[in-house]
Enzyme design. Structure first.
Site, PDB file in Angstrom:
ATOM      1  N   CYS A  57       0.750  -1.175  -0.048  1.00  0.00           N
ATOM      2  CA  CYS A  57       0.118  -0.026  -0.002  1.00  0.00           C
ATOM      3  C   CYS A  57       0.839   1.246   0.061  1.00  0.00           C
ATOM      4  O   CYS A  57       0.227   2.438  -0.247  1.00  0.00           O
ATOM      5  CB  CYS A  57      -0.936  -0.040   1.265  1.00  0.00           C
ATOM      6  SG  CYS A  57      -2.230  -1.332   0.993  1.00  0.00           S
TER       7      CYS A  57
ATOM      8  N   HIS B  59      -3.225   7.214   2.476  1.00  0.00           N
ATOM      9  CA  HIS B  59      -3.880   5.669   1.844  1.00  0.00           C
ATOM     10  C   HIS B  59      -5.120   5.356   2.397  1.00  0.00           C
ATOM     11  O   HIS B  59      -5.373   5.638   3.467  1.00  0.00           O
ATOM     12  CB  HIS B  59      -2.664   4.876   2.293  1.00  0.00           C
ATOM     13  CG  HIS B  59      -3.194   3.408   1.820  1.00  0.00           C
ATOM     14  ND1 HIS B  59      -3.491   3.000   0.738  1.00  0.00           N
ATOM     15  CD2 HIS B  59      -3.473   2.215   2.627  1.00  0.00           C
ATOM     16  CE1 HIS B  59      -3.862   1.755   0.574  1.00  0.00           C
ATOM     17  NE2 HIS B  59      -3.840   1.301   1.767  1.00  0.00           N
TER      18      HIS B  59
ATOM     19  N   ASN C 193     -10.232   0.062  -0.716  1.00  0.00           N
ATOM     20  CA  ASN C 193      -8.512  -0.039  -0.758  1.00  0.00           C
ATOM     21  C   ASN C 193      -8.137  -0.420  -2.026  1.00  0.00           C
ATOM     22  O   ASN C 193      -8.110  -1.689  -2.261  1.00  0.00           O
ATOM     23  CB  ASN C 193      -8.328  -0.877   0.418  1.00  0.00           C
ATOM     24  CG  ASN C 193      -6.367  -0.719   0.687  1.00  0.00           C
ATOM     25  OD1 ASN C 193      -5.964  -0.227  -0.150  1.00  0.00           O
ATOM     26  ND2 ASN C 193      -5.970  -1.463   1.720  1.00  0.00           N
TER      27      ASN C 193
END
Ligand SMILES: CC(C)(COP(=O)(O)OP(=O)(O)OC[C@H]1O[C@@H](n2cnc3c(N)ncnc32)[C@H](O)[C@@H]1OP(=O)(O)O)[C@@H](O)C(=O)NCCC(=O)NCCS
Length: 333
Positions: free
Chosen positions: A116, A256, A286
């Site tokens: 990520c 994020h 996500n």
């Protein structure tokens, strides 16, 4: 001689058309909209359903749009870096395939895998080539087809992820804008909490890896949450402190998008109100390497030249980091 900095001179994003809602997931596994919303902040996510298409197709859409928007000819690009954990193949690199699909005849290209935090790692890598003076136009694309490694019978993970891509163009500037400071970190002891168990060199694909569903995302959610909430907030506070940035100096936090509670904790630590935080987790979930550029793309019209922007991420590995950026594009559109 004035210092050369790397500035974002264009941004574009792309997500597949198909919307997978919480209601639809509730028909597939034992879950519900209320649980997903209160624990994660996710309402829906985009999924690439067409057979035969991969991450490169998602990334290529973002890059083609970026080139068109910035009036850049494909042959002008010197380098393309793709951040992804869902490559089309183990090799060649997805960056090579995107470059081909977009006609980048003069670019070299490679992938970066930092889960990520991939977009931050790739952006810093690209910025180094610009700052060194050897490259003039560098494309960074965060592209993911997370749906290919999600087990849609596992309620603990299938509600979290989505597909999408975001791409930026980096170019040199001698103005006081662009990438100002970067902190990136890695701690490989975290690998046990979030990874894909099978299909790599340690456990090549076999009947056993298939039987035990080891080609999907494995995550110990609570453990990752504890590290992420501290890591992302700490690194964001650190980059502010070491650059003497007060909360009133920061125009935007671009976090994020893994979990709304982690985002809120980071913003609180930085002393920022909700209005200064880019959040689109509700619509995309996500998307791993793509969350940060997708946010910048959606907020582009609200950004002004000189705005102080903090990008922050935490991901599998563990990897985490923050970038302080001064927005380089001129005024609101
Ligand atoms: C994944 C995450 C949302 C789970 O939230 P949580 O509050 O930690 O939830 P838990 O895993 O403790 O599960 C609590 C309960 O909900 C259940 N549950 C899990 N997923 C569920 C779902 N989709 N719907 C309903 N119930 C669910 C669990 O089975 C558990 O039930 P039990 O108490 O009967 O055992 C959260 O841990 C998280 O966001 N982790 C970090 C993710 C991240 O940042 N990743 C890094 C970047 S990719």
């Amino acid at each position: 001689m004035k210092r050369i900095r790397a500035a974002i001179t264009g941004i574009h994003g792309w997500v597949p058309e198909y919307v997978l809602t919480n209601e639809e997931l509730a028909k597939m596994v034992d879950t519900n909209d209320e649980w997903i919303m209160t624990r994660t902040g996710i309402k829906e996510r985009r999924i690439q359903r067409e057979p035969g298409l991969g991450t490169s197709d998602i990334g290529a859409e973002a890059v083609k749009g970026l080139l068109e928007k910035t009036g850049t000819k494909p042959e002008e690009i010197d380098l393309l870096i793709c951040a992804t954990v869902t490559p089309d193949y183990a090799f060649p690199a997805t960056a090579n395939i995107i470059s081909d699909k977009c006609g980048l005849k003069n670019a070299w290209s490679f992938d970066i895998n930092a889960a990520c935090s991939g977009f931050l790692y790739a952006m810093q890598t690209g910025a180094q080539f610009i700052q060194a003076g050897t490259h003039k136009k560098v494309v960074i694309v965060g592209a993911e087809k997370m749906s290919m490694m999600v087990d849609y019978t596992d309620r603990a993970t299938c509600v979290l992820f989505g597909d999408g891509a975001g791409a930026i163009l980096l170019e040199p500037t001698t103005e006081e804008v662009g990438v100002m400071d970067v902190i990136l970190k890695t701690d490989g002891t975290g690998r046990q909490y979030l990874y894909q168990k099978g299909g790599g060199a340690v456990k090549p694909a076999s009947q056993e890896t298939l039987d035990f569903k080891e080609h999907y995302v494995y995550q110990e959610g609570q453990s990752v949450f504890k590290f992420a909430v501290v890591g992302m907030a700490d690194v964001s506070a650190e980059i502010m402190e070491r650059n003497n940035l007060k909360s009133e100096d920061v125009a935007w936090l671009v976090p994020h998008q893994a979990n709304l509670r982690i985002i809120d904790a980071t913003a609180r630590r930085m002393g920022l109100t909700k209005e200064k935080v880019m959040i689109n987790i509700d619509r995309y979930g996500n998307t791993t390497s793509a969350t940060i550029p997708l946010c910048l793309w959606e907020w582009e019209d609200r950004l002004n030249k000189g705005d102080n922007i903090i990008l922050a991420a935490f991901g599998g590995g563990f990897t985490w980091g923050a970038i302080w950026l001064k927005w380089a594009l001129n005024g609101k559109k």
